[in-house]
Motif scaffolding. Structure first.
Motif, PDB file in Angstrom:
ATOM      1  N   ARG B  21      -2.807   5.322  -8.957  1.00 38.18           N
ATOM      2  CA  ARG B  21      -1.981   4.940  -7.824  1.00 38.18           C
ATOM      3  C   ARG B  21      -2.315   3.519  -7.370  1.00 38.18           C
ATOM      4  O   ARG B  21      -1.426   2.691  -7.139  1.00 38.18           O
ATOM      5  CB  ARG B  21      -2.252   5.926  -6.682  1.00 38.18           C
ATOM      6  N   SER B  22      -3.614   3.211  -7.283  1.00 40.93           N
ATOM      7  CA  SER B  22      -4.015   1.873  -6.841  1.00 40.93           C
ATOM      8  C   SER B  22      -3.525   0.808  -7.814  1.00 40.93           C
ATOM      9  O   SER B  22      -3.073  -0.271  -7.418  1.00 40.93           O
ATOM     10  CB  SER B  22      -5.535   1.789  -6.717  1.00 40.93           C
ATOM     11  N   THR B  25       0.153   0.028  -7.314  1.00 40.67           N
ATOM     12  CA  THR B  25       0.372  -0.846  -6.161  1.00 40.67           C
ATOM     13  C   THR B  25      -0.097  -2.262  -6.465  1.00 40.67           C
ATOM     14  O   THR B  25       0.583  -3.255  -6.170  1.00 40.67           O
ATOM     15  CB  THR B  25      -0.391  -0.310  -4.935  1.00 40.67           C
ATOM     16  N   THR B 297       5.645   0.427  -2.043  1.00 43.02           N
ATOM     17  CA  THR B 297       4.575   1.006  -2.858  1.00 43.02           C
ATOM     18  C   THR B 297       3.393   1.440  -1.987  1.00 43.02           C
ATOM     19  O   THR B 297       2.866   2.543  -2.113  1.00 43.02           O
ATOM     20  CB  THR B 297       4.091  -0.020  -3.902  1.00 43.02           C
ATOM     21  N   THR B 298       2.982   0.548  -1.078  1.00 45.17           N
ATOM     22  CA  THR B 298       1.833   0.841  -0.234  1.00 45.17           C
ATOM     23  C   THR B 298       2.115   2.034   0.682  1.00 45.17           C
ATOM     24  O   THR B 298       1.278   2.923   0.866  1.00 45.17           O
ATOM     25  CB  THR B 298       1.466  -0.388   0.609  1.00 45.17           C
ATOM     26  N   ALA B 301       1.837   5.173  -1.119  1.00 44.39           N
ATOM     27  CA  ALA B 301       0.436   5.482  -1.408  1.00 44.39           C
ATOM     28  C   ALA B 301      -0.236   6.126  -0.201  1.00 44.39           C
ATOM     29  O   ALA B 301      -1.014   7.075  -0.346  1.00 44.39           O
ATOM     30  CB  ALA B 301      -0.292   4.207  -1.821  1.00 44.39           C
ATOM     31  N   GLU B 304       1.197   9.732   0.493  1.00 45.62           N
ATOM     32  CA  GLU B 304       0.658  10.698  -0.482  1.00 45.62           C
ATOM     33  C   GLU B 304      -0.682  11.273  -0.030  1.00 45.62           C
ATOM     34  O   GLU B 304      -1.062  12.356  -0.412  1.00 45.62           O
ATOM     35  CB  GLU B 304       0.445   9.993  -1.833  1.00 45.62           C
ATOM     36  N   ARG B 305      -1.386  10.452   0.773  1.00 47.15           N
ATOM     37  CA  ARG B 305      -2.748  10.848   1.126  1.00 47.15           C
ATOM     38  C   ARG B 305      -2.847  11.442   2.525  1.00 47.15           C
ATOM     39  O   ARG B 305      -3.923  11.483   3.118  1.00 47.15           O
ATOM     40  CB  ARG B 305      -3.659   9.634   1.009  1.00 47.15           C
ATOM     41  N   GLU B 422      -1.200  15.802  -2.925  1.00 51.33           N
ATOM     42  CA  GLU B 422      -0.787  14.688  -3.786  1.00 51.33           C
ATOM     43  C   GLU B 422      -0.755  15.105  -5.244  1.00 51.33           C
ATOM     44  O   GLU B 422      -1.373  16.086  -5.636  1.00 51.33           O
ATOM     45  CB  GLU B 422      -1.760  13.534  -3.622  1.00 51.33           C
TER      46      GLU B 422
END
Lengths: 260, 423
Positions: B21-22, B25, B297-298, B301, B304-305, B422
Motif C-alpha cells: 500500500r505504501s 502511494t 491515494t493517501t 490508505a 483502509e486502516r 483491510e
C-alpha cells in the motif's frame, strides 16, 4: 490636349520643370477666360520641346553635414532617354546614369561596373542629391493624372503670376497629394512648385530662377530644391550650357556609351 | 521518551507495515513529481528558447548606441559622434562589468548590391566575426566551410533569399553601392564567401554581412566609428539591471545609452512575459491534478486502516497523538515519494536538456515575432518552480492524510473496530 513631351532641358528639368509647366496646359482657362490655355500650352510646348539636347550643369547638394559640388554633362533625346555623366570632382568623374524608358543604369568607374537600379531602390537618392531615382524615370503625366485649376491670378511679390493647383484624379498612380505651381505672366516662366503629400503636408519646394537664354530659348537656369523634412538642406542645379535639337549619334544612350 | 519520538517511530514503522500500500502511494507521489519536473522543465525551456532565439540571432542581450541613432539609424550617428571613440578602450571598459560575456561592435549601412543585371537593396552589417561569435549565432548559420575573411579582403555573406535574387553564389563578385557618410557614392567590389540562412524571411531577404573595417571603408567612416555595440550577458533576464548599471557607471562614452533586449524589442518582452504567465497557470493546473491524485491515494490508505486506528484508540492512545502519527507517516511517504520523483525527474530532465524533444514532426519550421523557433524543445531547470511543486505535493499529501485521520482519530474505538478489515 497633349502631353508635354519632356524636353530639351536636362534630365531633372524633364521631370520637374516640364511637369509643372505642363500643369498650366489644361485646366485653368475656364475660370479665367482671358487666359488662353491653348496658347500657354503651345508656348510651353515649344519652349520645352526639342528632339534632343546637350548641356552641362553644376549640382550642389547641401546637407547638415556636408556639401558636394559636382559638374555634370547631360544628353537627352525625346522623353525617355537621358544620359548624365559626372565631370568633376575628379574622384567621381566618369560616374554616369543612363535612363532608358523606365530603367536606370549607373556606371561606377572605380569598380568598372554597370548596375541596374531595381524598382525597390527607386525612392532612394540619386547621386546623393535630394532627388530620387524615381524623379528621373517618372514620365510627365501631370496633365493626365491631375485635375488642374487656376487658383490665383494677380500680383504676388511684385509680379503678375498665375497660380495653378493640381490635384490628382481618382486612381491616378501618383505620389503627391497636391502640387501648387506659380508661373509669371509676362513670359510664362515657372517660378516655383510646391509638392504636398497626401496628408496635406508640404514635402518639397522647387524654385526656379535666373531666367536666361540658352541654346536660343528662355529657360530657368537655376533650380533650387528644398526638402521640407530636412531643414537647411537643398539641392541646386545650375545650367551652364544647353543646346537644343543637336543631332546625337545613335548609340548615345547605350550601355556601352555609359561606360565611355 | 517524548510523545513526538513515539509518534515519529510509530509513523515510520507504520509506513512499512503494509509495504504494498505504501509503495503504491509513494509511486503516485513520485510519478506526479517526476511529471511536474518534466513539465516545468519543458515550459522553462520554451521560455529560454524564445528568449535565446530572440536575442541570440542578432539582437544580443543589450545594445549601446549614440542616443540619437535609433530609430532613424542615420549613418552619421556613430558612438562618440563624428570624432568616434577609441573603440578598444570602450569595449575593454564595458567588459569589466562581471556579467558581460561578449561584445560586438557593429557598423550598419544601406546599399545596393548588384551582379550586373540583377540588383537589390540590402541592409549592410559590418562586424568583427570573432567578436560577433561571442554575442550572437548570426554567423553560425553559414554553410559549412565558409567564413568571413579578415578586413581588407572584402568578403560578403548574403542572406539566402537575397543571394538568390541577385543570382550570387559563393565566389561571385558583387558590386556594393551606397551613400557614404561624406555624401559621396561609396562603391566597391566584394566577393561572396557565404550564404546565410537565419530562418527569418526578412533577414534572409535583406541582410549582407561583411567585415567591419571593409564596411567602414565603403561608408567613409573612420575605424573608431561604429553604430552599435551589442553585448551578451550571462542571464538575459538581468539585461535591464545590467543596462541600468552601465548607464549609471560612467563607463560608456558621453551621449550613449545602453538598452536591454526588452527595451529594444518590446514585443519579445511581452511575449516572454506572456509565456511566463501561461506557463505558471499550466504548471499550477497540472500540480493541482497531481495533488488530487495523491490526495485520493493517501485518503484510501488511511480509510483502509480505520480498524487499526480504532485499535490504537482502544489501547488508550490519545487522538492527537494518533493524528500526529498518521501525519508523520504521510510526511515520510511524501518525502520518499518526492525523492523518488526527483530521481526520475532528473533522468527525464537530463534527457530533455541534452537531446530535447523534437517537435519538427508536428510543427515544421516556425518563426514568431522575428525570432526563429527551434523545432527541438530543450528542457531547463527552474529550481523555484520545482521547489514550489514539491511543497504543493507535500501539502496535498498531508491534507489527504489529515482529513480522514482527524475523523478516525476521534471516532469511538468500537465504531472504528467495526469498520471493514483491510485487504
Amino acid at each position: 490636349m497633349r502631353y508635354p513631351k519632356s524636353g530639351p532641358l536636362a534630365i531633372l528639368v524633364l521631370l520637374t520643370v516640364c511637369p509643372s509647366l505642363g500643369g498650366e496646359v489644361t485646366g485653368g482657362s475656364r475660370q479665367a477666360p482671358e487666359i488662353d490655355a491653348r496658347k500657354i500650352i503651345d508656348r510651353i510646348d515649344r519652349l520645352l520641346r526639342g528632339d534632343s539636347s546637350i548641356g552641362t550643369m553644376e549640382m550642389s547638394v547641401v546637407t547638415s553635414r556636408w556639401r558636394r559640388d559636382m559638374t555634370l554633362a547631360l544628353w537627352s533625346e525625346g522623353t525617355d532617354k537621358v544620359l548624365v555623366k559626372v565631370l568633376a570632382p575628379k574622384k567621381e568623374a566618369g560616374t554616369a546614369t543612363l535612363k532608358s524608358g523606365s530603367d536606370i543604369w549607373n556606371y561606377l568607374p572605380k569598380i568598372d561596373r554597370t548596375i541596374r537600379i531595381p524598382t525597390s531602390m527607386m525612392m532612394a537618392s540619386w547621386m546623393g542629391s535630394h532627388y530620387t531615382n524615381d524623379d528621373l524615370v517618372k514620365e510627365s503625366r501631370l496633365v493626365r493624372d491631375y485635375d488642374i485649376k487656376l487658383s490665383f491670378d494677380g500680383v504676388r511679390d511684385g509680379q503678375e503670376i498665375y497660380e495653378f493647383t493640381l490635384t490628382p484624379l481618382p486612381r491616378a498612380p501618383v505620389v503627391w497629394g497636391r502640387i501648387i505651381t506659380e508661373v509669371r505672366q509676362k513670359d510664362l516662366m515657372p517660378l516655383q512648385s510646391k509638392y504636398y503629400a497626401e496628408d496635406g503636408r508640404l514635402k518639397r519646394t522647387l524654385a526656379f530662377s535666373r531666367f536666361r537664354e540658352m541654346g536660343g530659348r528662355l529657360v530657368p537656369a537655376v533650380m533650387h530644391m528644398t526638402p521640407e523634412d530636412k531643414p537647411g538642406e537643398y539641392t541646386e542645379i545650375r545650367y551652364t550650357e544647353l543646346k537644343f535639337d543637336v543631332p546625337l549619334p545613335p548609340d548615345t544612350f547605350s550601355l556601352a556609351a555609359l561606360r565611355k | 521518551m517524548s510523545a513526538l519520538w513515539i509518534a515519529l517511530r510509530l509513523g515510520w514503522r507504520n509506513l512499512w507495515r503494509n509495504p504494498r500500500r505504501s509503495l503504491i502511494t509513494l509511486a503516485a507521489i513520485a510519478a506526479a513529481y517526476a511529471f511536474l519536473i518534466g513539465m516545468i522543465g519543458l515550459m522553462e525551456g520554451l521560455k529560454n528558447q524564445l528568449l535565446r532565439n530572440g536575442t541570440r540571432l542578432q539582437l544580443g542581450d543589450f545594445q549601446i548606441h549614440e542616443s540619437t541613432y535609433l530609430p532613424d539609424r542615420n549613418i552619421n550617428d556613430t558612438i562618440g559622434a563624428d570624432e568616434g571613440v577609441d573603440l578598444q578602450a570602450v569595449l575593454a571598459r564595458i567588459s569589466t562589468q562581471p556579467e558581460v560575456e561578449g561584445l560586438s561592435a557593429r557598423v550598419y549601412g544601406f546599399g545596393l548590391l548588384s551582379t550586373g543585371s540583377f540588383s537589390s537593396g540590402a541592409q549592410l552589417l559590418g562586424v568583427d566575426p570573432a567578436a560577433e561569435l561571442f554575442v550572437t549565432t548570426l554567423l553560425r548559420g553559414l554553410r559549412p566551410g565558409s567564413s568571413l575573411p579578415a578586413g581588407g579582403a572584402r568578403g560578403l555573406i548574403l542572406g539566402q533569399a537575397l543571394a538568390e535574387e541577385i543570382h550570387a553564389r559563393p565566389g561571385a563578385e558583387v558590386a556594393v553601392v551606397t551613400q557614404s557618410a561624406d555624401g559621396t557614392l561609396g562603391n566597391d567590389l566584394f566577393h561572396v564567401v557565404g550564404i546565410l540562412r537565419t530562418g527569418l524571411s526578412y533577414q534572409d531577404r535583406s541582410l549582407a554581412v561583411t567585415h567591419r573595417s571593409d564596411l567602414q571603408e565603403l561608408l567613409a567612416l573612420a575605424p573608431g566609428r561604429v553604430h552599435e555595440v551589442a553585448g551578451r550577458i550571462r542571464d538575459p533576464l538581468r539585461a535591464d539591471r545590467v543596462c541600468a548599471l552601465l548607464n549609471g557607471s560612467g563607463l560608456l562614452p558621453p551621449h550613449t545609452k545602453a538598452q536591454s533586449w526588452g527595451e529594444l524589442s518590446p514585443q519579445l518582452r511581452d511575449y516572454v512575459k506572456l509565456s511566463e504567465s501561461t506557463n505558471g497557470l499550466m504548471i499550477f493546473l497540472v500540480a493541482l491534478f497531481a495533488a488530487f491524485g495523491v490526495l485520493n491515494t493517501t485518503m484510501m490508505a488511511v480509510f483502509e486502516r480505520t480498524r487499526e486506528i480504532g485499535m490504537l484508540g482502544s489501547l488508550g492512545m490519545r487522538p492527537a497523538l494518533i493524528l500526529l502519527t498518521i501525519l508523520l507517516e504521510s510526511l515520510f511517504l511524501g518525502l520518499l515519494g518526492l525523492a523518488g520523483g526527483f530521481g526520475i525527474g532528473a533522468l527525464i530532465m537530463s534527457y530533455l536538456a541534452t537531446h530535447g524533444w523534437d517537435l519538427s514532426r508536428w510543427v515544421g519550421e516556425v518563426s514568431m515575432l522575428g525570432t526563429r523557433m527551434d523545432p527541438i524543445l530543450k528542457g531547463a531547470w527552474s529550481w523555484g518552480q520545482v521547489g514550489w511543486a514539491a511543497g504543493g505535493l507535500i501539502a496535498a499529501t498531508l491534507l489527504a492524510a489529515f482529513l480522514p485521520a482527524r475523523r478516525v482519530a476521534w471516532m469511538q474505538p468500537v465504531a472504528a473496530l467495526a469498520a471493514p478489515t483491510e485487504g
